[in-house]
Design an enzyme around this catalytic site. Structure first.
Site, mmCIF file in Angstrom:
data_model
loop_
_atom_site.group_PDB
_atom_site.id
_atom_site.type_symbol
_atom_site.label_atom_id
_atom_site.label_comp_id
_atom_site.label_asym_id
_atom_site.label_seq_id
_atom_site.Cartn_x
_atom_site.Cartn_y
_atom_site.Cartn_z
ATOM 1 C CE LYS A 80 -8.221 2.049 -2.712
ATOM 2 N NZ LYS A 80 -9.570 1.604 -2.325
ATOM 3 C CE LYS B 97 1.791 5.558 -4.354
ATOM 4 N NZ LYS B 97 0.788 5.298 -5.382
#
Ligand code: CTP
Length: 130
Positions: free
Chosen positions: A44, A46
């Protein structure tokens, strides 16, 4: 017995998390929390959460108004989790308002107001800037 379910990352645990969980529990009798896995967070945002999945589970499990904690492995599995845990109510913060309305065929869906002026992201930014 009314069963309530909610989801989140609950990283760098703060009072906004406490407030939503406390109010979620007030919607019923039994509160189940789906905590995002480290892998789900990476996909979601990174980045991995500051607190590991195991530590986030331990913190959530120790709260008096949380009855059960499980790991949310994928955002797409919400309907499966609602069915698996026999939830009557899905509670989300109002930053998600409208985003889970399709679950209304499975359970009641409630969006509760967020606690103003606090978030994990903001805490991380403040600490970074010190
Ligand atoms: N929440 C809240 N009030 C806040 C912060 C979070 O009610 N001030 C709620 C969210 O709406 C969600 C749950 O707490 O239902 C878990 O949120 P999460 O995304 O883990 O926390 P945030 O602090 O919003 O994290 P981030 O800044 O990384 O988005």
């Amino acid at each position: 017995m009314k069963r309530v379910i909610t989801f989140g990352t609950f990283d760098v645990f703060h009072v906004g998390h406490i407030n939503i969980l406390e109010r979620a529990k007030q919607q019923g009798d039994y509160l189940i929390v789906g905590v995002s896995s480290d892998g789900l967070n990476f996909s979601k945002k990174k980045r991995y959460p500051i607190y590991s999945q195991a530590d986030r589970i331990k913190i959530l499990s120790s709260l008096q108004f949380v009855d059960e904690v499980f790991v949310e492995e994928s955002l797409e599995l919400k309907p499966e989790y609602i069915k698996r845990f026999k939830a009557d109510v899905l509670v989300m913060g109002d930053d998600w308002a409208g985003r889970f309305d399709e679950m209304k065929s499975l359970c009641e869906v409630l969006y509760l107001p967020r606690t103003p002026s606090i978030s994990t992201t903001e805490i991380i930014e403040v600490v970074k800037s010190l």
